[in-house]
Enzyme design. Sequence first.
Site, short mmCIF file in Angstrom:
data_model
loop_
_atom_site.label_atom_id
_atom_site.label_comp_id
_atom_site.label_asym_id
_atom_site.label_seq_id
_atom_site.Cartn_x
_atom_site.Cartn_y
_atom_site.Cartn_z
N GLU A 102 2.77 -22.20 -0.02
CA GLU A 102 3.09 -23.62 0.04
C GLU A 102 2.21 -24.43 -0.89
OE1 GLU A 102 3.61 -22.09 4.37
OE2 GLU A 102 2.56 -21.50 2.53
N CYS A 106 1.38 -21.83 8.22
CA CYS A 106 0.25 -21.55 9.11
C CYS A 106 -0.34 -22.84 9.65
CB CYS A 106 -0.81 -20.73 8.38
SG CYS A 106 -1.64 -21.60 7.04
N ALA A 146 9.97 14.42 -1.49
CA ALA A 146 10.96 14.87 -2.47
C ALA A 146 11.36 16.28 -2.12
CB ALA A 146 10.38 14.80 -3.88
N ALA A 165 9.09 22.90 -1.95
CA ALA A 165 8.43 23.80 -2.88
C ALA A 165 9.16 25.13 -2.84
CB ALA A 165 6.95 24.00 -2.52
N ALA A 166 8.95 25.93 -3.88
CA ALA A 166 9.55 27.26 -3.92
C ALA A 166 8.75 28.22 -3.05
CB ALA A 166 9.62 27.75 -5.36
N ARG A 218 0.11 4.68 -11.47
CA ARG A 218 0.15 4.73 -12.93
C ARG A 218 1.42 4.05 -13.43
NH1 ARG A 218 -0.96 9.90 -11.41
NH2 ARG A 218 1.08 10.66 -12.07
N GLU A 273 2.38 10.41 2.04
CA GLU A 273 2.83 11.39 1.06
C GLU A 273 2.41 12.80 1.45
OE1 GLU A 273 2.66 10.68 -3.11
OE2 GLU A 273 2.32 8.53 -2.88
N THR A 313 3.12 19.37 7.60
CA THR A 313 2.29 19.36 8.82
C THR A 313 1.90 17.94 9.19
OG1 THR A 313 1.41 21.57 8.34
CG2 THR A 313 0.14 20.19 9.86
#
Length: 366
Positions: free
Chosen positions: A56, A79, A157, A165-166, A210, A292, A296
């Site tokens: 404001e 506020c 991901a 993961a593989a 980054r 991230e 577990t």
Amino acid sequence: MATATETDAMRRAVALSARALGDTAPNPVVGCVILDASGTPVGEGWHQRAGGPHAEVHALLAAGERARGGTALVTLEPCNHTGRTGPCAQALIKAGIARVVYAVADPNPSASGGAATLRAAGVDVEGGLLAAEAEAVNIAFLTSVRLERPYVRWKYAATLDGRIAAADGSSRWISSAESRADVHRLRAEADAVVVGSGTLRADDPHLAVRGIDGVTQPLRVVVDTRAVITPDARVLDDAAPTLVAVGKDADTAHLPGVDTVALPYGPSGHGVDVTALLAALHARGVRSVLLEGGPTLAGAFVAAGAVDQVVGYLAPALLGAGPTALGDAGISTIAQALRLDVTDVARLGPDLRVTAVPTATAPQES
């Protein structure tokens, strides 16, 4: 009732508030637009950092005398207290604002009451305009006040068959460059980024933002129950602050100068207690967490009921073996599944980004 012009101005105020995501903790993000007496926008602003002028004040300075007799559109109830800055309700009254429209009432007892103060001074006040949109941007602050813990966004991901993961442990890169850039945006909007010791050992992550200029680097948090982290870990450099959360009896003598916090163990006796971890982060001013960590740690957060949003980056690939995104979360039958509401699906390069929230806390349509 709000006019179309006021609705457009509030939508602009919501967009302005989002510019400060990741920069204002422990304060909220707030945007403000001032309309003059004829309904023309004459000033705008947003709360840029904790301790600095509120939205404001920025907007009133931009508007100057044109604010007199005008309307202020604010994403959060002005506020009503004096902290490091003065009360915005009084600033609006002093500027001669005739009408204030806010989106979300301030749930913080120490700052609320601005609407009542404005009304007592003869200002026309209306609340609730675009409340759902404003709340979505400011959800970290609002959650922290309501639940007394940070808002937690879990990001992962995975391939389309759910592998992170593989079988040999390799995971770089499952997701695309576009998805990885988007993760840095999420980091930039968070107050803290949290990983576990498994991720630390597997990837030695850096966790700093980054590719985004002028960002406030989030606190990097490593949940390392047995304090196995070594002083040469990338996360311990000076690119951003780092906190290592360890079990209550872990030996940290090999980490001189490293900020650590000792926490009780979780209900199973393994890992640190998630509730205690979030309480420690909240006490440090953290209002939003980007989780991230690996399966577990993610499972421990889900089991603790401490995941507010899930962001999954799904790559068009199949692995057939390897670790899955979520570990043991205390769910043993389909009836106990944590059901989610999908709130957004977007294409990022070849990947899909799916955003969802637990059904019980899904936002209502405005």
